[in-house]
Every structure is written in structure tokens, then in C-alpha cells.
Enzyme design. Sequence first.
Site, PDB file in Angstrom:
ATOM      1  N   THR A  76       0.837  -1.215   0.000  1.00 42.80           N
ATOM      2  CA  THR A  76       0.000   0.000   0.000  1.00 42.80           C
ATOM      3  C   THR A  76       0.862   1.252   0.000  1.00 42.80           C
ATOM      4  OG1 THR A  76      -1.967  -0.891   0.994  1.00 42.80           O
ATOM      5  CG2 THR A  76      -1.428   1.320   1.628  1.00 42.80           C
ATOM      6  N   THR A  80      -0.437   2.700   6.931  1.00 41.83           N
ATOM      7  CA  THR A  80      -0.485   1.429   6.197  1.00 41.83           C
ATOM      8  C   THR A  80      -0.461   0.275   7.180  1.00 41.83           C
ATOM      9  OG1 THR A  80       0.757  -0.054   4.743  1.00 41.83           O
ATOM     10  CG2 THR A  80       2.033   1.633   5.861  1.00 41.83           C
ATOM     11  N   GLY A  87      -6.234  -2.216   8.213  1.00 39.35           N
ATOM     12  CA  GLY A  87      -7.108  -1.061   8.230  1.00 39.35           C
ATOM     13  C   GLY A  87      -8.095  -1.051   9.375  1.00 39.35           C
TER      14      GLY A  87
HETATM   15  N1  ASP Z   1      -4.392  -0.315   5.189  1.00 47.45           N
HETATM   16  C1  ASP Z   1      -4.729  -1.104   4.039  1.00 47.45           C
HETATM   17  C2  ASP Z   1      -6.100  -1.696   4.244  1.00 47.45           C
HETATM   18  O1  ASP Z   1      -6.395  -2.144   5.329  1.00 47.45           O
HETATM   19  C3  ASP Z   1      -3.767  -2.220   3.758  1.00 47.45           C
HETATM   20  C4  ASP Z   1      -2.304  -1.857   3.818  1.00 47.45           C
HETATM   21  O2  ASP Z   1      -1.937  -0.782   4.256  1.00 47.45           O
HETATM   22  O3  ASP Z   1      -1.458  -2.700   3.424  1.00 47.45           O
HETATM   23  O4  ASP Z   1      -6.847  -1.749   3.313  1.00 47.45           O
END
Ligand code: ASP
Length: 313
Positions: free
Chosen positions: A182, A233, A236
Amino acid sequence: MARIGTYSIMVHGGAGALNNVNDSRTAVRYLESLRRILEHGRDVLTLGGSALQAVEACATLLEDDPLFNAGCGSVLNEAGKVEMDAAIMNGHDLSAGAVAGVSDITNPIQLARRVMSHSKHVMLVGEGALRFADSCEIPRAPKEYFFTPQRVAQLEEARAKGSMILDHDGTDEQSDDQKYGTIGAVAFDLQGNLAAATSTGGIVNKRLGRVGDSPILGAGVYADNETCAVSATGYGEDFMRTVFAKTISDYIAMQGMNAGTATHAGIEYLQRRVHGRGGVIVVDRQGNCASGFTTKRMIHGWIEHGGSTVVRF
Ligand code: ASP
């Protein structure tokens, strides 16, 4: 007081175990990509571009790099589909745009920016977001643009485990040089404005229709000229439950912290309250840069107060 006349910029490419960076070729690819993108952001800022323009430009380039879990490198959900989330926020006036659960869009961050500038809304989802994209002539990409054998293998692995996995948390059996992360960017411009952008394909094998923190203002993204700009990141759900990005902003607003102490306090809160897994980049209203993570690593980099470029895991 903001240090007007200086600029700072940070980007991240995801948090997780990142076992793949033990392979030096992969590590070099990540670091070179981050450095190139950060320096593009620097050029935008030194030419007088706004923090908002800089974070949109960096996020677009990160979405265009298949190394990362956003745009063309997005992970697959339980249905084997790409569903992306993105948001952008301007700290000058708290204007913001976000999209969630979108497919087929080459650059979701640009669509989020259009929601901000060309609609009366803050967030559009699914089919409505796609119709809006068509009305703004935001280009769509064919399904093949997003689909790689590595992404299919990663989904198969998650299905076999019966779980969801963070993009960077695959096992060693996976083709290690094909994991992505991400993305996010935060910036402080020469006029003292802050902005933040976050964009993602989400979590591997997530439920159809699942929306993460990335497009949720105050969770995975936030910017306010009075405090800081934040991009997160990781899992979530942990960031949504702790209103993570806004919590960091509140530490600055209410306790007079700076980027470093507020990030530290935010990470401590995330860990203590929900055992949260992930990381964050923060630039404050003086242009100070900070990062923190509870995972083994986070791919990120920064240029603080117009200084040299730093990239690391
Ligand atoms: N934060 C992102 C989500 O939960 C995933 C990530 O940051 O890798 O969609």
C-alpha cells in the site's frame, strides 16, 4: 509557527514482514523506486507546487509501479477481483476526496482528487464512483492491467490458510520478489500547507465490498495545516477503530507535541488498545518528518526541510 520557505515530503510503500527485502535485488528495486518518486515530489515543491499537487503526483507514480499494492499492483479480494480505496486531503481548508471499492481505474488517487474538486461530496463508492469517473474522463484500464500470476498465487495462499494477509506478510514459499505494498504520501510546501494521500488495493483475500482505513478521513489519512499530515499502512480495521490518523493530529493539537512525539504516542496507543499492526508517516506544521511502525518493517522515505533524500525499510 510554520517554517515558511522550506519544504518536506515523505512517502511509504507499505508495512509488514517484508521478508523479500533480504534479497538485495528486490531491496534495490524498492529503494530506487521510492527515491525516484520522492525526488519527483521534491521537484514539484521546489517549483512552487502545492503540497496537494506533490502528494497527488507521488501517489500516482506509486500506483503506476507494480511493486506496490495500489493501482496496477493491487491485491485480489476473495472473489479474485481488484477493489481499490484511495483518499486525498488538503490541510489548508480540510477539503478532501475519497473513493472506495473501485475497480478498473488506473489511478484511484486522481479520481479521489476529482471527487474533492468536482463534486459536492467527500466519498464515492463502487458503481457511482465509476460513473463519476466516466463523467470526468478519468481513464479506465482493462482487467488485465491489474492481473498478475503473482497476485493469483498470493490469493491462493491466503485462501489455503483460510485467512486474510497483509500484502507484505506472505510466506517464504511465495515468489518473494513479487510482493507489493500500500502507498501513501504527505507533504509540507513552501507556503506552509500540508496535504496527505493514501491509496491501496487493501488486504489479500478481503471480503467482497470490504473497505479499509485508507479512504477514511481520520483513520488512514488526514491533513490539517494546524497540526500535521498523516498516511497509514497496515491492518485497516485497527486504524479505523482507533481513528488513528486523527489521534496523531489530536496529540499535536491538544498536547503541543511535534511529529516525532505524536507519532510515538500514536503507535503506543495503537499497540496498547488494539494490538494494531502497521505503520505511519507524519509531517507536522513545521515540516518535521516522523515515522513509526509496529510491524517488522515499513518501506518509506523522506526529504526533511529540503535536505537529502533518505529511503529505508
Ligand atoms: N491499510 C490497508 C487496508 O487495510 C492495507 C495496507 O496498508 O497494506 O486496506
